[in-house]
Scaffold this motif. Structure first.
Motif, PDB file in Angstrom:
ATOM      1  N   LYS A   1       0.692  -1.197   0.133  1.00 54.54           N
ATOM      2  CA  LYS A   1      -0.009   0.048  -0.053  1.00 54.54           C
ATOM      3  C   LYS A   1       0.878   1.182   0.169  1.00 54.54           C
ATOM      4  O   LYS A   1       0.526   2.388  -0.790  1.00 54.54           O
ATOM      5  N   TRP A   2       1.934   1.135   0.686  1.00 51.15           N
ATOM      6  CA  TRP A   2       2.834   2.345   0.850  1.00 51.15           C
ATOM      7  C   TRP A   2       3.276   2.598  -0.636  1.00 51.15           C
ATOM      8  O   TRP A   2       3.420   3.818  -1.135  1.00 51.15           O
ATOM      9  N   GLN A   3       3.812   1.682  -1.496  1.00 52.74           N
ATOM     10  CA  GLN A   3       4.492   2.008  -2.658  1.00 52.74           C
ATOM     11  C   GLN A   3       3.424   2.157  -3.595  1.00 52.74           C
ATOM     12  O   GLN A   3       3.659   3.135  -4.790  1.00 52.74           O
ATOM     13  N   GLU A   4       2.064   1.841  -3.259  1.00 54.96           N
ATOM     14  CA  GLU A   4       0.928   2.361  -4.374  1.00 54.96           C
ATOM     15  C   GLU A   4       0.861   3.967  -4.017  1.00 54.96           C
ATOM     16  O   GLU A   4       0.431   4.640  -4.892  1.00 54.96           O
ATOM     17  N   LEU A   5       0.724   4.371  -2.668  1.00 54.93           N
ATOM     18  CA  LEU A   5       0.378   5.792  -2.362  1.00 54.93           C
ATOM     19  C   LEU A   5       1.563   6.748  -2.235  1.00 54.93           C
ATOM     20  O   LEU A   5       1.238   7.815  -3.054  1.00 54.93           O
ATOM     21  N   PHE A   6       2.849   6.208  -2.331  1.00 54.66           N
ATOM     22  CA  PHE A   6       4.067   7.171  -2.424  1.00 54.66           C
ATOM     23  C   PHE A   6       5.088   6.264  -3.294  1.00 54.66           C
ATOM     24  O   PHE A   6       6.086   5.882  -2.733  1.00 54.66           O
ATOM     25  N   PRO A   7       4.857   6.373  -4.583  1.00 48.56           N
ATOM     26  CA  PRO A   7       5.629   5.651  -5.525  1.00 48.56           C
ATOM     27  C   PRO A   7       6.921   6.590  -5.638  1.00 48.56           C
ATOM     28  O   PRO A   7       7.106   7.691  -5.583  1.00 48.56           O
TER      29      PRO A   7
END
Length: 801
Positions: free
Chosen positions: A646-652
Motif C-alpha cells: 500500500k505504501w508503494q501504491e500511495l507514495f511511488p
C-alpha cells in the motif's frame, strides 16, 4: 651487578612458573583494561578540540524564563547571530546552523537515500568552525541558492571516484549544485554534518518566510568566534539580554525573559544536555565513573600483584639468609627484589599492549567509538606507561624487599623464623581491599541494569505494543489527503486503528510559546507541542480527564482547538482539569485565541530520564511526519506485506521504512544500555583479576599449612572439615569487604540515580545479591586448592617429620 640481578630474577621466574603466570596475567589484564578506558576518556575529553582557535569559539544558548517555569534550549532565534556580530565589537565572526531532517536525496536511479545529517548555514560557517574544503572555495561555496557542500564520504557514496564538483543532486524534488567538498568531520565532533546548503536556498519559501527575523523561535544553532583577549564573563553579561533591544516591549508584555549564555564549544559534548541538541551528548558523569573504574581495576591488579609477591617472597627467606651470611648488604638484597619486580611488571606491560591491540575491536564495538592506537607510540604515552610500570614495580617490591632484607640470618638458617605469619595482616588487608572494590563494581552493574529494566517496564500512559510507525519523509506531504491515506490502510482487517502526527512518543517534539488569551495574567511560557489528527488519542489509548477529544467532523477543531495534558493545567495555575475547558490560548506557531476543548492524562512522550512536562496537541496537517498503525499481530507477515504494498501504491518512488514503536522508544536508553554493558565487562575483568590473586594466595596458604593439614587428618579430621577450615579464612575476609563496600556503594549509586527523573528504590536485595555473588565466586576460586590439600595423603606431608 644489575646483570647478575636480572639473571637471578629470570631463574626465579622460570622456577616458579605458576606464580609468574598469575602475577603477570593479573597485572597485564589490569593495565590493558586501564589503557582501553584511558582511550575512551581521551576521546570524550577531546571533543571539538580540532577547531582552530577553539578556545575562542562559543555556542550561544537561551534560557527562556517565565513566572511559572524556565526552559533551556541549545538553539536560539534567527536574528540573534547577525545582531551579535553587528552590535558587539567583541565578536569576530558568527554563523547559524539549522538542521533539516527527513530528506530524500537522489543521484540517478540507483543512488537514493534518506539523509538526516543535513544543515543549512550562513557562509560565515567557514570562518567560525573548522570545516576545511578539499574542493571548492569557502568564500563562494554557499553564496548562492541551491548550492551544496558535501563531505568526502558522502561524495564517494553518491559519485564513487568521480569529481563531484558541479554535479547535481536531487533533494526532496529540487536540484542542488555541488560547489564544495569538505573533509569528513572528526568522530569527536558534537556536530555530525554530511551536507551543508545556504540559507539563501529557502529564505523566500512561504513556510520559512520570516523565520530568520523571528526573535521568538528556537530553531537555529548560533556560533560565534570572539576576538582575542575578550573578557568572556563581562561579554556574556552584556549579551544576556540582547533581545531586549529589539523586542523588549513584547517579551515584557508576555511576561517572559530571553536570557542568552555562552557555551565553550569544547564543553558542549560533556557538559550540555539542553533541549534540542543536534546530537545526543556525552556524559561527564560517565567519564568520571570510568575514570574511577580504571583506577580501581589498576588498584586491584596492583594489590593482587603485591599480595602474591609478598606471599611468595617469604619462601625465599633462607636464600636471603645465605646471601647475608656471605656478605650481601641490605641495599643489594633490596635491589635484587626491585629488579625482579621491575622485570615482571615490564613483562606484564608488554602483554598488556598485546591484549589492547588484540581486543580493541571488541571495545570499539562496546563503546561505539574509534580508538587511535597510534597514540600508544607517542612520547607522552610511552612516558606514562614507563612511569606506571616503575610505580607498580616499586610498590610491589618495596615491602618484601624491606621485609626480607631485615631478617637476622642466624634465625632464618636455624629455622627459628616463622615466615608463615609474617605479612599475613598485610595480605588480609589487600584481599579485603580487592573484594571491596569488586563488590562496589558489582553493585554498580546490577543497579544500571535494574534501572534500565525499571524504565522499560513502567506504564507510559499510552499503548506502544503492536504499534507500527511509518515515517513520512523526503518532502512527501499528506496534508491534503491524509484521510484518504488512512482509509486505504484501514482496508486491511488486521489494522485496528490509524493516526497521523508530527511526532511519535520517543521522538523530538516541537516547542513554542504559549499564553492565555483574555485573562488578567496570560501566564506566558514555553511549552512542547505535538500536531496530530483526530484519531491520535484513540489509536494510542490515551485517557481523557475532562472535556472532549478532537472531532474530525468539526472544522473549528482543525482550525482553532487545543488539547492539553495535566502538567499544562498545573503550569497555567488551574486547580482541576475542568477549569481549563473553554479557556482561550495563543500558540507561537501562529494560532491565536484557540479554545482548550479537553484535558488528557499525562503520558511519557519522552524517556523516563526526563520529567513529563506540559504538552499541547493541535491539528496541523501540513506538519504530519508519521503514520501510526495499531495492529492485530495474529497475521503479522500478511499485514506487513499489505502495508508495504500500500505504501508503494500511495507514495511511488519513496523508499518504504517502518519501525515498531516499542523498539524505537527503547532506543532512547541505548546510551544507558551501552554503559551497562561496559560496566559488566570491566566489572568481570576486575573480579577475574581478584580471583587470580585469590587462587594464588589459596595455593600458597595450602602449601604453607601442608603439615598442619596432615596432622589434623591423622587425628581424624574429615575432608569437609579441612576444606571448611581453609575456606573460612577467606569467607571472613569477604564478609568484611561486604560490610565496608555496602555504605560506599549506596552513596555512589544514590548520586548516580539523581540523574533520572523516574528512578527505582535501591533496596537491600541489590547488596545481598552482590554479596552472595562475590562469596560464591571466592569459594569456587579457593575450593580447588582447599579440596586438593584436604585429599592429600597425610603420610606424604609428615614423612619428613
Amino acid at each position: 651487578m644489575w646483570k647478575n640481578y636480572l639473571k637471578i630474577a629470570w631463574r626465579n621466574i622460570i622456577r616458579h612458573k605458576g606464580y609468574t603466570f598469575l602475577n603477570v596475567a593479573g597485572l597485564a589484564i589490569g593495565i590493558a583494561a586501564c589503557l582501553v578506558i584511558s582511550f575512551f576518556i581521551r576521546n570524550e575529553l577531546g571533543y571539538d578540540n580540532y577547531h582552530q582557535d577553539a578556545d575562542r569559539v562559543y555556542r550561544v544558548a537561551v534560557d527562556i524564563q517565565t513566572s511559572e517555569s524556565n526552559r533551556v534550549f541549545a538553539a536560539t532565534c534567527g536574528p540573534l547571530a547577525p545582531a551579535l556580530e553587528r552590535d558587539f565589537p567583541q565578536v569576530e565572526a558568527s554563523a547559524r546552523l539549522w538542521q533539516w531532517h527527513n530528506l530524500l536525496v537522489k543521484y540517478g536511479e540507483e543512488n537514493i537515500f534518506y539523509e538526516d545529517n543535513y544543515f543549512l548555514a550562513d557562509p560565515g560557517i567557514f570562518d567560525v568552525l573548522t570545516v576545511p574544503l578539499v574542493k571548492g572555495d569557502p568564500k563562494t561555496a554557499l553564496s548562492r541558492p541551491s548550492t551544496l557542500v558535501i563531505a568526502e564520504e558522502t561524495a564517494r557514496k553518491y559519485f564513487g571516484e568521480e569529481d563531484p564538483l558541479g554535479k547535481v543532486l536531487e533533494i526532496n524534488g529540487s536540484e542542488f549544485e555541488i560547489t564544495g567538498v569538505m573533509k569528513n568531520l572528526p568522530y569527536n565532533s558534537h556536530l555530525d554534518i554530511n551536507f551543508i546548503t545556504s540559507f539563501a536556498t529557502i529564505e523566500n519559501e512561504d513556510w520559512f518566510a520570516g523565520t530568520l527575523e523571528n526573535w521568538h523561535s528556537t530553531m537555529f544553532y548560533t556560533y560565534i568566534k570572539l576576538h582575542e583577549h575578550v573578557d568572556v564573563p563581562a561579554f556574556e553579561e552584556q549579551v544576556k539580554t540582547a533581545a531586549d533591544a529589539y523586542v523588549g516591549d513584547i517579551i515584557k508584555e508576555w511576561g517572559i525573559g530571553y536570557h542568552y549564555f555562552l557555551q565553550p564549544i569544547k564543553s558542549i559534548h560533556l557538559h550540555s544536555d539542553l533541549t534540542g541538541e543536534a546530537e545526543v551528548p556525552g556524559s561527564a558523569v560517565n567519564v568520571y565513573i570510568f575514570t574511577v573504574i580504571a583506577v580501581l581495576i589498576l588498584l586491584i591488579a596492583s594489590l593482587n600483584y603485591i599480595n602474591l609477591t609478598t606471599a611468595q617472597s617469604s619462601n625465599r627467606a633462607k636464600e636471603v639468609g645465605v646471601r647475608k651470611v656471605v656478605g650481601a648488604a641490605k641495599a643489594k638484597i633490596f635491589n635484587q627484589f626491585v629488579s625482579e619486580s621491575l622485570l615482571l611488571t615490564a613483562m606484564a606491560l608488554i602483554f598488556a599492549l598485546l591484549l589492547v591491540f588484540i581486543t580493541h575491536p571488541l571495545f570499539e564495538s562496546l563503546s561505539g567509538q574509534t580508538y587511535n592506537l597510534s597514540e600508544v607510540f607517542t612520547l607522552q604515552f610511552i612516558g606514562m606507561l614507563i612511569g606506571l610500570t616503575f610505580l607498580v614495580g616499586m610498590a610491589a617490591a618495596t615491602y618484601p624487599a624491606l621485609f626480607l632484607s631485615s631478617f637476622r640470618p642466624v634465625a632464618v638458617l636455624k629455622g627459628g623464623l616463622n615466615t608463615v605469619s609474617k605479612g599475613a595482616s598485610l595480605r588480609k588487608v589487600l584481599v579485603v581491599g580487592q573484594f571491596t572494590i569488586s563488590l562496589m563494581l558489582i553493585v554498580g552493574t546490577i543497579m544500571v541494569y535494574r534501572q534500565l529494566d525499571f524504565m522499560k517496564d513502567q506504564k507510559l500512559g499510552f499503548d506502544r505494543e503492536q504499534m507500527l510507525v511509518l515515517p513520512v519523509r523526503g518532502g512527501i506531504s499528506i496534508a491534503d489527503r491524509y484521510e484518504q491515506v488512512k482509509e486505504e490502510f484501514l482496508n486491511h482487517s488486521s489494522i485496528i486503528s490509524l493516526t497521523a502526527s508530527s511526532d511519535v512518543p520517543g521522538k523530538k517534539v516541537y516547542n513554542f510559546a504559549a499564553s492565555l488569551s483574555g485573562e488578567e495574567d496570560d501566564k506566558g511560557q514555553s511549552m512542547y507541542f505535538m500536531f496530530v489528527d483526530a484519531d491520535f488519542l484513540k489509536t494510542y489509548g490515551i485517557e481523557m480527564l475532562a472535556g472532549r477529544p478532537f472531532n474530525k467532523e468539526l472544522q473549528t477543531d482543525a482550525e482553532s482547538a487545543f488539547l492539553i495534558n495535566e502538567k499544562a493545567v498545573k503550569a497555567f495555575g488551574w486547580g482541576t482539569p475542568e477549569e481549563a475547558i473553554g479557556k482561550k490560548m495563543n500558540a507561537g506557531f501562529g494560532r491565536e485565541g484557540g479554545e482548550i476543548i479537553g484535558v488528557y492524562k499525562d503520558f511519557h512522550y519522552r524517556s523516563l530520564q526526563a520529567p513529563v512536562e506540559p504538552l499541547v496537541l493541535a491539528i496541523v496537517p501540513w506538519r504530519f511526519n508519521y503514520i501510526s498503525l495499531k495492529l492485530n499481530t495474529m497475521e503479522l507477515p500478511s499485514t506487513m506485506a499489505f502495508v508495504e504494498k500500500k505504501w508503494q501504491e500511495l507514495f511511488p518512488g519513496s523508499p518504504y521504512e517502518y519501525a515498531f514503536l516499542d523498539q524505537e522508544f527503547d532506543k532512547q536508553y541505548a546510551a544507558d544500555e551501552k554503559t551497562g554493558r561496559t560496566f559488566l565487562v570491566f566489572t568481570s575483568i576486575a573480579i577475574f583479576i581478584a580471583c587470580l590473586g585469590l587462587f594464588g594466595l589459596a595455593t600458597y596458604i595450602a602449601r604453607q599449612r601442608t603439615k598442619e593439614i596432615g596432622i589434623r587428618k591423622v587425628l581424624g579430621a574429615s575432608v569437609a572439615g579441612v576444606v571448611g577450615m581453609l575456606s573460612m579464612d577467606f569467607v571472613k575476609l569477604v564478609m568484611v569487604a561486604v560490610l565496608i563496600s555496602t555504605p560506599l556503594s549506596y552513596l555512589l549509586v544514590s548520586r548516580w540515580l539523581e540523574n533520572f527523573a523516574f528512578r527505582m528504590e535501591i533496596g537491600w536485595v541489590t547488596f545481598v545479591a552482590a554479596g552472595l555473588t562475590i562469596l560464591v565466586i571466592a569459594l569456587l576460586t579457593v575450593s580447588f586448592q582447599s579440596v586438593k590439600a584436604a585429599l592429600a595423603n597425610p603420610v606424604d606431608s609428615l614423612r619428613s617429620e
